[in-house]
Design a protein around this motif. Structure first.
Motif, PDB file in Angstrom:
ATOM      1  N   ALA A 243       0.653  -0.997  -0.057  1.00  0.00           N
ATOM      2  CA  ALA A 243       0.191  -0.238  -0.086  1.00  0.00           C
ATOM      3  C   ALA A 243       1.179   1.302  -0.115  1.00  0.00           C
ATOM      4  O   ALA A 243       2.375   1.800   0.499  1.00  0.00           O
ATOM      5  CB  ALA A 243      -0.801   0.266   1.521  1.00  0.00           C
ATOM      6  N   SER A 244       0.193   2.602  -0.280  1.00  0.00           N
ATOM      7  CA  SER A 244       0.828   3.819  -0.334  1.00  0.00           C
ATOM      8  C   SER A 244       0.399   4.036   0.798  1.00  0.00           C
ATOM      9  O   SER A 244      -0.927   4.191   1.360  1.00  0.00           O
ATOM     10  CB  SER A 244       0.770   4.922  -1.774  1.00  0.00           C
ATOM     11  OG  SER A 244       0.618   3.604  -2.768  1.00  0.00           O
ATOM     12  N   LEU A 245       1.086   4.686   1.381  1.00  0.00           N
ATOM     13  CA  LEU A 245       0.392   5.571   2.744  1.00  0.00           C
ATOM     14  C   LEU A 245       0.400   7.559   2.254  1.00  0.00           C
ATOM     15  O   LEU A 245       1.306   7.852   1.872  1.00  0.00           O
ATOM     16  CB  LEU A 245       1.365   5.655   4.090  1.00  0.00           C
ATOM     17  CG  LEU A 245       1.281   4.271   4.426  1.00  0.00           C
ATOM     18  CD1 LEU A 245       1.689   4.341   5.378  1.00  0.00           C
ATOM     19  CD2 LEU A 245      -0.392   3.434   4.845  1.00  0.00           C
ATOM     20  N   THR A 246      -0.869   7.971   2.776  1.00  0.00           N
ATOM     21  CA  THR A 246      -0.522   9.631   2.839  1.00  0.00           C
ATOM     22  C   THR A 246      -0.628  10.077   3.987  1.00  0.00           C
ATOM     23  O   THR A 246      -1.925   9.405   4.166  1.00  0.00           O
ATOM     24  CB  THR A 246      -1.348   9.935   0.973  1.00  0.00           C
ATOM     25  OG1 THR A 246      -1.319  11.806   1.604  1.00  0.00           O
ATOM     26  CG2 THR A 246      -3.097   9.506   0.947  1.00  0.00           C
ATOM     27  N   ILE A 247      -1.054  11.579   3.960  1.00  0.00           N
ATOM     28  CA  ILE A 247      -1.510  11.992   5.251  1.00  0.00           C
ATOM     29  C   ILE A 247      -2.687  11.144   6.109  1.00  0.00           C
ATOM     30  O   ILE A 247      -4.167  11.198   4.925  1.00  0.00           O
ATOM     31  CB  ILE A 247      -2.200  13.514   4.527  1.00  0.00           C
ATOM     32  CG1 ILE A 247      -0.804  13.829   4.551  1.00  0.00           C
ATOM     33  CG2 ILE A 247      -2.993  14.422   6.364  1.00  0.00           C
ATOM     34  CD1 ILE A 247      -1.089  15.648   3.737  1.00  0.00           C
TER      35      ILE A 247
ATOM     36  N   THR B 102       5.163   3.570   1.622  1.00  0.00           N
ATOM     37  CA  THR B 102       5.220   2.423   0.808  1.00  0.00           C
ATOM     38  C   THR B 102       5.190   1.501   2.034  1.00  0.00           C
ATOM     39  O   THR B 102       6.489   1.003   2.760  1.00  0.00           O
ATOM     40  CB  THR B 102       6.442   2.727   0.077  1.00  0.00           C
ATOM     41  OG1 THR B 102       6.357   3.723  -0.329  1.00  0.00           O
ATOM     42  CG2 THR B 102       6.111   2.045  -1.600  1.00  0.00           C
ATOM     43  N   VAL B 103       4.310   0.630   1.784  1.00  0.00           N
ATOM     44  CA  VAL B 103       4.506  -0.633   2.540  1.00  0.00           C
ATOM     45  C   VAL B 103       4.893  -1.779   1.637  1.00  0.00           C
ATOM     46  O   VAL B 103       3.741  -1.667   0.269  1.00  0.00           O
ATOM     47  CB  VAL B 103       3.288  -0.939   3.146  1.00  0.00           C
ATOM     48  CG1 VAL B 103       2.706  -1.992   4.515  1.00  0.00           C
ATOM     49  CG2 VAL B 103       2.888   0.518   4.345  1.00  0.00           C
ATOM     50  N   LYS B 104       5.176  -2.823   1.557  1.00  0.00           N
ATOM     51  CA  LYS B 104       5.111  -3.931   0.865  1.00  0.00           C
ATOM     52  C   LYS B 104       5.643  -4.806   2.154  1.00  0.00           C
ATOM     53  O   LYS B 104       5.350  -5.515   2.767  1.00  0.00           O
ATOM     54  CB  LYS B 104       6.793  -3.757   0.191  1.00  0.00           C
ATOM     55  CG  LYS B 104       7.125  -5.192   0.047  1.00  0.00           C
ATOM     56  CD  LYS B 104       8.360  -5.221  -0.998  1.00  0.00           C
ATOM     57  CE  LYS B 104       7.950  -6.454  -1.910  1.00  0.00           C
ATOM     58  NZ  LYS B 104       9.716  -6.451  -2.639  1.00  0.00           N
TER      59      LYS B 104
END
Ligand code: NAP
Length: 307
Positions: free
Chosen positions: A86-90, A115-117
Motif C-alpha cells: 500500500a501507499s500511505l498518505t496524510i 510505501t508498505v510492502k
C-alpha cells in the motif's frame, strides 16, 4: 474494470480479508491501495493502474479511506486480503512507523513511511519521497542533487524532513533548512548531525536570514504547503531570487504558484512538484515488483489528469 475513482473503506478491506464485500467483486482483483484521509483527491490510482496494465499484471490499485484510528487494523488486514502492499498518505506517514515489522534505513531517518510492502505476511516500510525528489531534480535541471547547495523552505515538515535527509544521504555540499518554527529546524539539524554526521544549517523563515543565505545557495525547494491554494503568498519574500538560482516547488496544484512566478520574473529556472509525484510513484512500483517501473507510461497517465 479498473475503479480509479471509487473510494472504499477500511470496513471493505476487513470484509475482503474474510473473502467478502465489494472489494471481492473487482476484476482485476484489488492487490494494492492508497490509505489516507482524505484520499479521494489522490493522483496515485491512475498512475499505478497504468503501470499494472503495462506490466501485464492482473491486479488493480484502489483508494481506501482509512482514518487515523483505523490504520493499525487496516495494515493488519493487508496480508489476509491478499494485498502486495500500500501507499500511505496524510495522516499516516509518521504514525505508521511503529506498526511495521521492518523499516528501511531511509524511512527511519526520514521519520515517515509512504510505501508498505507485504512480504511473507510481514509489513516492510519504506519512503520514496526523498529519492523521488532526487530523481525529479536530476530530470528537471540536469544536475545531480548531490552537486547542489540546497535551501529547503519548510525543511522540518513531513516532506521537508524527507528531502533534508535525502540531501544529507546524497552528500550535498551545503544544506540549509528554513522553518517557520526555527526550534523544529534546530532539532532536525541536531538529529541529522548525530545520526549521519552531516552539518545542516537551520535558519528562520525571515527576510534577513534568507537574504544572508541565498547568495550561496544553488537550489531552493519549497516544502511548505504555501502554493496549494491559488491565492497563497510565496514562502520567500520578494526580491531575493537571482537568475543563477534553481527553484523547485513541491506543490503540484497545476497553476503557477507565487514562488514559481517570482522565479520566472527573476529569470531563474524552475519546476513544480509534478515530477516528484511521478518519481515517488515510480519508485513505489519498483519496490512492490522488484524491477524498474514503466516510467513513461506512468508519466502519461499522470499528465492526463492535468489536461
Ligand atoms: P507538513 O508536514 O504539514 O509540513 C509543513 C511545513 O511547512 C512545516 O515545516 C511548516 O512549518 C511549514 N508551514 C506550514 N504552513 C506554513 C506557512 N503558512 N508559512 C510558512 N511555513 C509553513 O506538510 P507536508 O505533508 O510535508 O506537505 C508540505 C508540502 O509538500 C505540500 O505542499 C505538499 O503538496 C508537498 N508534497 C509534495 C509531494 C510531491 O510528490 N510533489 C509529496 C509530498 C508533499 P512549522 O514546522 O513551523 O509548522
Amino acid at each position: 474494470m479498473i475503479k480509479d475513482a471509487a473510494v472504499f473503506s477500511a470496513a471493505d478491506l476487513a470484509l475482503l480479508a474474510r473473502g467478502e464485500g465489494p472489494l471481492k467483486t473487482l476484476h482485476p482483483p484489488a492487490r494494492l491501495a492508497i490509505f489516507g484521509d482524505p484520499v479521494a483527491h489522490s493522483a496515485s490510482p491512475p498512475m499505478q493502474n497504468a503501470a499494472l496494465t503495462a506490466r501485464g499484471i492482473d491486479a488493480q490499485y484502489v483508494r481506501i479511506r482509512v482514518t487515523a484510528e483505523e490504520l493499525p487494523v487496516a495494515l493488519k488486514n493487508l496480508a489476509p486480503a491478499g494485498f502486495l502492499g500500500a501507499s500511505l498518505t496524510i495522516p499516516h506517514k509518521q504514525t505508521s512507523l511503529p506498526l511495521m515489522d521492518e523499516i528501511s534505513r531511509e524511512a527511519r531517518l526520514m521519520g515517515a513511511i509512504n510505501t508498505v510492502k507485504v512480504v511473507e505476511g510481514k509489513l516492510q516500510g519504506d519512503n520514496t519521497d526523498g529519492p523521488g525528489l532526487s530523481a525529479a531534480i536530476h530530470e528537471e535541471f540536469g544536475i545531480p542533487l548531490r552537486d547542489l547547495r540546497v535551501l529547503i523552505l519548510g525543511g522540518a515538515g513531513g516532506a521537508g524532513r524527507a528531502i533534508t535527509v535525502q540531501c544529507a544521504l546524497k552528500g550535498c555540499p551545503a544544506i540549509t533548512i528554513a522553518n517557520r518554527n526555527p526550534a523544529k529546524g534546530d532539532c532536525l539539524a541536531t538529529e541529522i548531525r548525530e545520526s549521519l554526521g552531516t552539518e545542516v544549517a537551520s535558519i528562520a523563515l525571515d527576510p534577513e536570514d534568507l537574504r544572508a543565505t541565498l547568495y550561496s545557495v544553488d537550489l531552493i525547494i519549497n516544502a511548505t504547503p504555501l502554493g496549494m491554494k491559488a491565492d497563497d503568498p510565496s514562502p520567500l519574500p520578494e526580491g531575493l531570487l537571482s537568475s543563477h538560482h534553481l527553484v523547485y516547488d513541491t506543490v503540484y496544484s497545476g497553476g503557477e504558484t507565487a514562488l514559481l512566478k517570482q522565479a520566472r520574473l527573476a529569470c531563474a529556472r524552475s519546476a513544480n512538484g509534478f515530477s516528484m509525484l511521478l518519481h515517488q510513484g515510480v519508485l513505489q512500483n519498483t519496490v512492490w515488483f522488484g524491477e524498474p517501473a514503466p516510467l513513461e507510461t506512468m508519466r502519461t497517465a499522470l499528465a492526463a489528469l492535468r489536461s
